[in-house]
Scaffold this motif. Structure first.
Motif, mmCIF file in Angstrom:
data_model
loop_
_atom_site.group_PDB
_atom_site.id
_atom_site.type_symbol
_atom_site.label_atom_id
_atom_site.label_comp_id
_atom_site.label_asym_id
_atom_site.label_seq_id
_atom_site.Cartn_x
_atom_site.Cartn_y
_atom_site.Cartn_z
ATOM 1 N N CYS A 10 0.833 -1.209 0.000
ATOM 2 C CA CYS A 10 0.000 0.000 0.000
ATOM 3 C C CYS A 10 0.867 1.258 0.000
ATOM 4 O O CYS A 10 0.571 2.236 -0.698
ATOM 5 C CB CYS A 10 -0.926 0.005 1.211
ATOM 6 N N SER A 11 1.958 1.217 0.766
ATOM 7 C CA SER A 11 2.855 2.369 0.840
ATOM 8 C C SER A 11 3.504 2.646 -0.506
ATOM 9 O O SER A 11 3.641 3.806 -0.924
ATOM 10 C CB SER A 11 3.932 2.126 1.899
ATOM 11 N N GLN A 12 3.886 1.597 -1.218
ATOM 12 C CA GLN A 12 4.509 1.795 -2.519
ATOM 13 C C GLN A 12 3.509 2.313 -3.550
ATOM 14 O O GLN A 12 3.857 3.116 -4.420
ATOM 15 C CB GLN A 12 5.169 0.495 -2.971
ATOM 16 N N TYR B 215 1.127 4.349 -2.701
ATOM 17 C CA TYR B 215 1.053 5.762 -2.307
ATOM 18 C C TYR B 215 2.182 6.539 -2.968
ATOM 19 O O TYR B 215 1.970 7.632 -3.523
ATOM 20 C CB TYR B 215 1.137 5.868 -0.783
ATOM 21 N N ASN C 99 1.708 7.073 -6.740
ATOM 22 C CA ASN C 99 0.609 7.956 -7.126
ATOM 23 C C ASN C 99 0.723 9.351 -6.519
ATOM 24 O O ASN C 99 -0.185 10.168 -6.682
ATOM 25 C CB ASN C 99 -0.721 7.319 -6.734
ATOM 26 N N SER C 100 1.828 9.619 -5.829
ATOM 27 C CA SER C 100 2.067 10.967 -5.320
ATOM 28 C C SER C 100 2.500 11.873 -6.464
ATOM 29 O O SER C 100 2.972 11.415 -7.506
ATOM 30 C CB SER C 100 3.159 10.936 -4.246
ATOM 31 N N TYR D 26 11.863 5.737 2.251
ATOM 32 C CA TYR D 26 10.974 6.359 1.277
ATOM 33 C C TYR D 26 11.426 7.798 1.084
ATOM 34 O O TYR D 26 11.506 8.565 2.060
ATOM 35 C CB TYR D 26 9.526 6.339 1.766
ATOM 36 N N GLU E 227 6.346 3.536 7.579
ATOM 37 C CA GLU E 227 5.094 3.733 6.848
ATOM 38 C C GLU E 227 4.107 4.628 7.600
ATOM 39 O O GLU E 227 3.261 5.282 6.985
ATOM 40 C CB GLU E 227 4.454 2.368 6.553
ATOM 41 N N LEU F 135 3.976 8.284 6.516
ATOM 42 C CA LEU F 135 3.449 8.667 5.207
ATOM 43 C C LEU F 135 2.154 9.464 5.307
ATOM 44 O O LEU F 135 1.863 10.308 4.463
ATOM 45 C CB LEU F 135 3.218 7.415 4.346
ATOM 46 N N CYS F 136 1.359 9.187 6.330
ATOM 47 C CA CYS F 136 0.092 9.919 6.477
ATOM 48 C C CYS F 136 0.210 11.082 7.448
ATOM 49 O O CYS F 136 -0.772 11.789 7.685
ATOM 50 C CB CYS F 136 -1.015 8.964 6.936
#
Length: 276
Positions: free
Chosen positions: A18-20, A22, A25-26, A46, A72, A75-76
């Protein structure tokens, strides 16, 4: 989920997948990056560049979490604050952290400093990085690791860290065990303050910010005395205690991370503004 839970591997694989997605698609896209570590091993991170800065050298904030944290998680929580201020982010793994944890890998690993310096080495190879503007930010218990990294590497422009408070508590605790007796809270705090003059933070050459919640596990009064001792010794250290009234008063400011991150990244921006 415990480190011996048989479901852990699948859960971690899904989280990293899921992180990859993200990153991919950034805008602009982030990268999964690695540095070599140990025998045929690697540490992952990352890298998230800020929008609108293509072709320009940018500052980078290295985010370090505690041993119980996964990169991870950041990331949010971190990109918006860095990117609004034109900063890139590097969210890193360290030995014994996140999905790399094991029964024999602990918080106090001797090679943390070397690994952090390895990540700085990596950033210095990147053409888009302003190598004079690399900052280390320790989140939660990662603040003590940021202190360790900055104390052994002079290449940081600023450090959001604990100014060696965790290390001082460990030393005061060990001293109490060696010499016997159970010190009171005040006596224990006095021991910590007494040790400040020999803190690992005295080796840090860049400006430091200590961000503390009023209801954190650390006693705010003891931390203030330690920061005052460092300042009296000529070190550039600033203490911000988030009060219960303004929120962000719990450990790692979990009750209001927005207020904390706005303050922290504004402070970083102010430090970077002094570097030409």
């Amino acid at each position: 989920m415990g480190i011996d839970d048989p479901r852990q591997g699948a859960a971690i694989a899904q989280m990293m997948g899921c992180s990859q997605l993200y990153l991919q698609n950034s805008t602009p896209a982030g990268e999964l990056v690695e540095i070599p570590w140990g025998n045929d091993d690697a540490l992952q991170g990352y890298f998230l560049p800020p929008p609108g800065r293509a072709g320009r050298k940018v500052p980078v904030v290295i985010c370090v979490g505690g041993a119980e944290q996964y990169k991870e998680e950041h990331l949010c929580r971190m990109p918006r604050y860095a990117h609004e201020r034109g900063m890139a982010l590097l969210l890193i793994d360290l030995p014994g952290h996140g999905h790399r944890r094991g029964f024999h890998e602990g918080f106090g690993r001797y090679d943390i400093e070397t690994a952090i310096s390895g990540w700085v080495d990596f950033l210095q190879t990147r053409r888009e990085v302003n190598t004079r503007k690399i900052i280390i930010l320790g989140d939660g218990l990662g603040a003590s690791l940021a202190t360790r990294g900055a104390s052994f590497d002079p290449r940081f422009a600023a450090a959001v860290c604990d100014a060696g408070i965790w290390d001082l508590h460990e030393r005061a605790f060990l001293a109490s065990r060696i010499y016997g007796g159970e010190p009171s809270s005040d006596e224990f705090g006095d021991d910590v303050v007494r040790l400040c003059s020999s803190s690992i933070a005295t080796r840090i050459e860049c400006p430091m910010l200590v961000a503390l919640g009023e209801r954190d596990w650390l006693e705010a009064g003891h931390v203030r005395k330690c920061c005052e001792a460092l300042a009296a010794g000529g070190h550039n250290v600033e203490l911000k205690v988030f009060s219960a009234a303004e929120t962000a008063a719990s450990h790692a400011q979990r009750d209001n991370p927005t207020i904390a991150n706005e303050f922290i990244f504004d402070w970083i921006a102010d430090q970077l503004a002094t570097i030409r």
